[in-house]
Design a protein around this motif. Structure first.
Motif, PDB file in Angstrom:
ATOM      1  N   ASP A 127       0.856  -1.188   0.000  1.00 21.14           N
ATOM      2  CA  ASP A 127       0.000   0.000   0.000  1.00 21.14           C
ATOM      3  C   ASP A 127       0.889   1.233   0.000  1.00 21.14           C
ATOM      4  OD1 ASP A 127      -2.206  -1.667   0.194  1.00 21.14           O
ATOM      5  OD2 ASP A 127      -2.300  -1.531   2.382  1.00 21.14           O
ATOM      6  N   SER A 128       0.712   2.083  -0.986  1.00 24.38           N
ATOM      7  CA  SER A 128       1.500   3.311  -1.044  1.00 24.38           C
ATOM      8  C   SER A 128       1.147   4.229   0.127  1.00 24.38           C
ATOM      9  CB  SER A 128       1.228   4.016  -2.378  1.00 24.38           C
ATOM     10  OG  SER A 128       2.070   5.133  -2.545  1.00 24.38           O
ATOM     11  N   ASP A 129       1.962   5.208   0.348  1.00 27.49           N
ATOM     12  CA  ASP A 129       1.821   6.143   1.460  1.00 27.49           C
ATOM     13  C   ASP A 129       0.390   6.681   1.557  1.00 27.49           C
ATOM     14  OD1 ASP A 129       2.237   7.985   3.475  1.00 27.49           O
ATOM     15  OD2 ASP A 129       3.677   9.200   2.361  1.00 27.49           O
ATOM     16  N   GLY A 130      -0.276   6.415   2.694  1.00 32.35           N
ATOM     17  CA  GLY A 130      -1.623   6.923   2.913  1.00 32.35           C
ATOM     18  C   GLY A 130      -2.717   6.155   2.210  1.00 32.35           C
ATOM     19  N   HIS A 131      -2.379   5.051   1.568  1.00 32.37           N
ATOM     20  CA  HIS A 131      -3.356   4.206   0.882  1.00 32.37           C
ATOM     21  C   HIS A 131      -3.514   2.897   1.664  1.00 32.37           C
ATOM     22  CE1 HIS A 131      -2.338   7.028  -2.312  1.00 32.37           C
ATOM     23  NE2 HIS A 131      -3.297   6.538  -3.081  1.00 32.37           N
ATOM     24  N   GLY A 132      -4.717   2.332   1.619  1.00 29.05           N
ATOM     25  CA  GLY A 132      -4.940   1.061   2.292  1.00 29.05           C
ATOM     26  C   GLY A 132      -4.606   1.146   3.769  1.00 29.05           C
ATOM     27  N   LEU A 133      -3.693   0.270   4.212  1.00 32.15           N
ATOM     28  CA  LEU A 133      -3.316   0.214   5.619  1.00 32.15           C
ATOM     29  C   LEU A 133      -2.025   0.969   5.932  1.00 32.15           C
ATOM     30  CD1 LEU A 133      -4.190  -3.512   6.419  1.00 32.15           C
ATOM     31  CD2 LEU A 133      -5.415  -1.466   7.162  1.00 32.15           C
ATOM     32  N   SER A 134      -1.420   1.588   4.923  1.00 30.89           N
ATOM     33  CA  SER A 134      -0.208   2.370   5.176  1.00 30.89           C
ATOM     34  C   SER A 134      -0.580   3.751   5.712  1.00 30.89           C
ATOM     35  CB  SER A 134       0.622   2.531   3.897  1.00 30.89           C
ATOM     36  OG  SER A 134       1.163   1.297   3.481  1.00 30.89           O
ATOM     37  N   PRO A 135      -0.075   4.126   6.894  1.00 33.97           N
ATOM     38  CA  PRO A 135      -0.388   5.454   7.441  1.00 33.97           C
ATOM     39  C   PRO A 135       0.113   6.565   6.523  1.00 33.97           C
ATOM     40  CG  PRO A 135       0.621   4.036   9.111  1.00 33.97           C
ATOM     41  CD  PRO A 135       0.787   3.331   7.790  1.00 33.97           C
ATOM     42  N   TRP A 136      -0.568   7.685   6.570  1.00 33.74           N
ATOM     43  CA  TRP A 136      -0.192   8.832   5.757  1.00 33.74           C
ATOM     44  C   TRP A 136       0.940   9.588   6.428  1.00 33.74           C
ATOM     45  CZ3 TRP A 136       0.888  11.235   1.744  1.00 33.74           C
ATOM     46  CH2 TRP A 136       0.795  12.618   1.567  1.00 33.74           C
ATOM     47  N   SER A 137       1.980   9.892   5.659  1.00 29.66           N
ATOM     48  CA  SER A 137       3.175  10.536   6.198  1.00 29.66           C
ATOM     49  C   SER A 137       3.020  12.035   6.358  1.00 29.66           C
ATOM     50  CB  SER A 137       4.363  10.249   5.270  1.00 29.66           C
ATOM     51  OG  SER A 137       4.161  10.884   4.006  1.00 29.66           O
ATOM     52  N   GLY A 138       2.025  12.611   5.704  1.00 32.67           N
ATOM     53  CA  GLY A 138       1.850  14.060   5.761  1.00 32.67           C
ATOM     54  C   GLY A 138       2.660  14.817   4.742  1.00 32.67           C
ATOM     55  N   ARG A 139       3.198  14.126   3.714  1.00 27.77           N
ATOM     56  CA  ARG A 139       4.020  14.801   2.703  1.00 27.77           C
ATOM     57  C   ARG A 139       3.129  15.480   1.665  1.00 27.77           C
ATOM     58  NH1 ARG A 139       8.012  10.100   0.758  1.00 27.77           N
ATOM     59  NH2 ARG A 139       6.018   8.991   0.743  1.00 27.77           N
ATOM     60  N   ASP A 140       2.596  16.622   2.016  1.00 28.53           N
ATOM     61  CA  ASP A 140       1.659  17.299   1.127  1.00 28.53           C
ATOM     62  C   ASP A 140       2.313  17.803  -0.158  1.00 28.53           C
ATOM     63  OD1 ASP A 140      -0.703  17.032   2.654  1.00 28.53           O
ATOM     64  OD2 ASP A 140      -0.041  18.640   3.979  1.00 28.53           O
ATOM     65  N   GLN A 141       3.624  18.024  -0.133  1.00 28.73           N
ATOM     66  CA  GLN A 141       4.342  18.483  -1.324  1.00 28.73           C
ATOM     67  C   GLN A 141       5.066  17.316  -1.995  1.00 28.73           C
ATOM     68  OE1 GLN A 141       3.734  21.587  -2.309  1.00 28.73           O
ATOM     69  NE2 GLN A 141       2.466  21.722  -0.455  1.00 28.73           N
ATOM     70  N   MET A 142       4.464  16.174  -1.968  1.00 25.90           N
ATOM     71  CA  MET A 142       5.052  14.964  -2.551  1.00 25.90           C
ATOM     72  C   MET A 142       5.371  15.158  -4.030  1.00 25.90           C
ATOM     73  SD  MET A 142       3.227  11.243  -2.816  1.00 25.90           S
ATOM     74  CE  MET A 142       3.265  10.894  -1.065  1.00 25.90           C
ATOM     75  N   THR A 143       6.462  14.538  -4.477  1.00 25.19           N
ATOM     76  CA  THR A 143       6.826  14.544  -5.887  1.00 25.19           C
ATOM     77  C   THR A 143       7.021  13.100  -6.347  1.00 25.19           C
ATOM     78  OG1 THR A 143       9.231  14.596  -5.545  1.00 25.19           O
ATOM     79  CG2 THR A 143       8.052  16.721  -5.538  1.00 25.19           C
ATOM     80  N   VAL A 144       7.191  12.932  -7.644  1.00 30.19           N
ATOM     81  CA  VAL A 144       7.436  11.596  -8.161  1.00 30.19           C
ATOM     82  C   VAL A 144       8.766  11.053  -7.640  1.00 30.19           C
ATOM     83  CG1 VAL A 144       8.610  12.363 -10.280  1.00 30.19           C
ATOM     84  CG2 VAL A 144       7.364  10.190 -10.269  1.00 30.19           C
ATOM     85  N   VAL A 145       9.695  11.937  -7.291  1.00 22.87           N
ATOM     86  CA  VAL A 145      10.965  11.487  -6.705  1.00 22.87           C
ATOM     87  C   VAL A 145      10.719  10.806  -5.364  1.00 22.87           C
ATOM     88  CG1 VAL A 145      13.216  12.234  -5.846  1.00 22.87           C
ATOM     89  CG2 VAL A 145      12.274  13.263  -7.918  1.00 22.87           C
ATOM     90  N   ASP A 146       9.806  11.360  -4.563  1.00 19.93           N
ATOM     91  CA  ASP A 146       9.475  10.730  -3.282  1.00 19.93           C
ATOM     92  C   ASP A 146       8.932   9.320  -3.493  1.00 19.93           C
ATOM     93  OD1 ASP A 146      10.142  12.990  -1.681  1.00 19.93           O
ATOM     94  OD2 ASP A 146       8.230  13.907  -2.252  1.00 19.93           O
ATOM     95  N   LEU A 147       8.062   9.167  -4.465  1.00 22.79           N
ATOM     96  CA  LEU A 147       7.473   7.851  -4.728  1.00 22.79           C
ATOM     97  C   LEU A 147       8.524   6.881  -5.259  1.00 22.79           C
ATOM     98  CD1 LEU A 147       4.169   9.133  -6.353  1.00 22.79           C
ATOM     99  CD2 LEU A 147       4.419   8.107  -4.083  1.00 22.79           C
TER     100      LEU A 147
END
Length: 371
Positions: free
Chosen positions: A71-91
């Motif tokens: 589950d990606s960050d904040g999806h499914g059972l993975s808690p959300w990290s709070g990275r509101d300025q996420m970029t494709v580099v983060d992923l």
């Protein structure tokens, strides 16, 4: 024949926690029939549950490749990290860190929808660690109007989000390992995301699925609602910026800075050249239409100097309710070809709308010898 089963666990990546499902038992690492693991990247507003049914229908695949769903960050059972300025580099870094934590040197990657950008950039930057690629409904091109609408939609969802910290899951690891449906997040859900859940579950599937496949509609609706609203918004923004309507329209194209501070190549115009690619689309997919997928295939064929196969493996066929009809494919027969499959009566969610067809495709692709 043994059935595929999954065990669930949380993997720590820095200060974050990622929910992962691993098929078990894992194939013997040194056996001659063992191939590199397959890691599955779900769509924005989805999670690892979307892959479970087709994989359960293809138990032979797990006998030769370990299957890794997360589950990606904040999806499914993975808690959300709070990275509101996420970029494709983060992923991209998330995927790399997860593979390192699991100690996988090389993987095959299956990606759905916008997350195909992450898979493509991973293969571009880490070719030695990429075995092969399967892109399911890849959204590579968007009109300027659609691109703007999706970015505005993400901003609207974020503005209505109740906060960044979802409550921790009350589920035990043993309960999670048996789950095939995602839990609904108990955090309050913005009306905008609830509306998207309804729209996605009805307008992004085929007419046939809308009229007959109510379980698919229910699962897609539940997948969207299992996503943290801020995570949905941030991830969608990050990946929509990778799409383009012309060769220079992307924010990560050759027309702008195509290298990150960490030295990663972010030029989304460049398609990985070294490994086999299978592109799977739906006949009624408005976001990744057959015409757009064919244009991408022809572009890669030109880059690789490939020729059409006259006949070949399952990647050159469309499964139509038990019948097969030929579609185009390409490749030089050396394991670095590109092929496409267009599925009849399918929209943007083949893994949910037609899990049996997807199980056949995944098995054929995963078991095919590339050399």
């Amino acid at each position: 024949m043994s059935q595929t089963s999954f065990t669930s666990k949380f993997v720590s990546i820095g200060q974050r926690s990622i929910h992962v499902r691993l098929s078990e038992p894992a194939p013997p690492p040194n056996a001659p029939t063992t191939k590199p693991p397959v890691i599955f990247l779900h769509a924005v507003g989805s999670n690892s549950s979307s892959w479970v049914t087709p994989l359960l229908m293809a138990p032979q695949l797990a006998q030769h490749r370990q299957l890794v769903l997360f589950d990606s960050d904040g999806h499914g059972l993975s808690p959300w990290s709070g990275r509101d300025q996420m970029t494709v580099v983060d992923l991209l870094h998330d995927l790399l860190a997860l593979l390192n934590e699991l100690q996988f040197r090389q993987v095959a990657i299956v990606a759905h929808s916008l997350f195909c950008h992450v898979a493509s950039l991973f293969a571009l930057n880490f070719p030695a660690r990429t075995d092969k690629l399967l892109f399911l409904h890849p959204i590579r091109y968007l009109t300027d109007a659609m691109r703007g609408a999706l970015l505005s939609q993400a901003s609207h969802i974020r503005s209505m989000s109740p906060g960044n910290s979802p409550p921790s899951s009350p589920l035990s690891p043993s309960m999670m390992s048996r789950m095939t449906l995602p839990p609904i997040r108990p955090a309050s859900t913005p009306a905008a995301l609830s509306s998207i859940a309804v729209t996605t579950s009805t307008s992004s599937i085929s007419r046939h699925s809308l009229q007959t496949n109510y379980s698919a509609q229910s699962l897609i609706h539940r997948l969207v609602l299992s996503t943290h609203p801020s995570a949905y918004a941030a991830t969608q923004k990050a990946l929509v910026r990778c799409c383009f309507s012309s060769p220079l329209a992307s924010e990560y194209s050759a027309g702008s800075s195509s290298t990150s501070p960490s030295g990663l190549n972010l030029n989304v115009n460049v398609t990985p050249q070294h490994c086999e690619m299978l592109i799977v689309g739906g006949e009624e997919d408005d976001l990744a239409s057959p015409e757009l997928l064919r244009a991408w295939v022809e572009e890669v064929q030109l880059q690789r100097g490939q020729h059409e196969f006259e006949s070949g493996w399952g990647g050159q066929e469309v499964w139509r309710k038990g019948k097969r009809s030929r579609t185009s494919g390409s490749g030089a027969g050396n394991g670095s070809g590109v092929k496409e499959i267009i599925l009849k009566d399918v929209g943007h969610w083949a893994c949910v709308e037609e899990p049996l067809q997807m199980s056949r495709i995944l098995l054929s692709w995963g078991m095919r010898n590339d050399q």
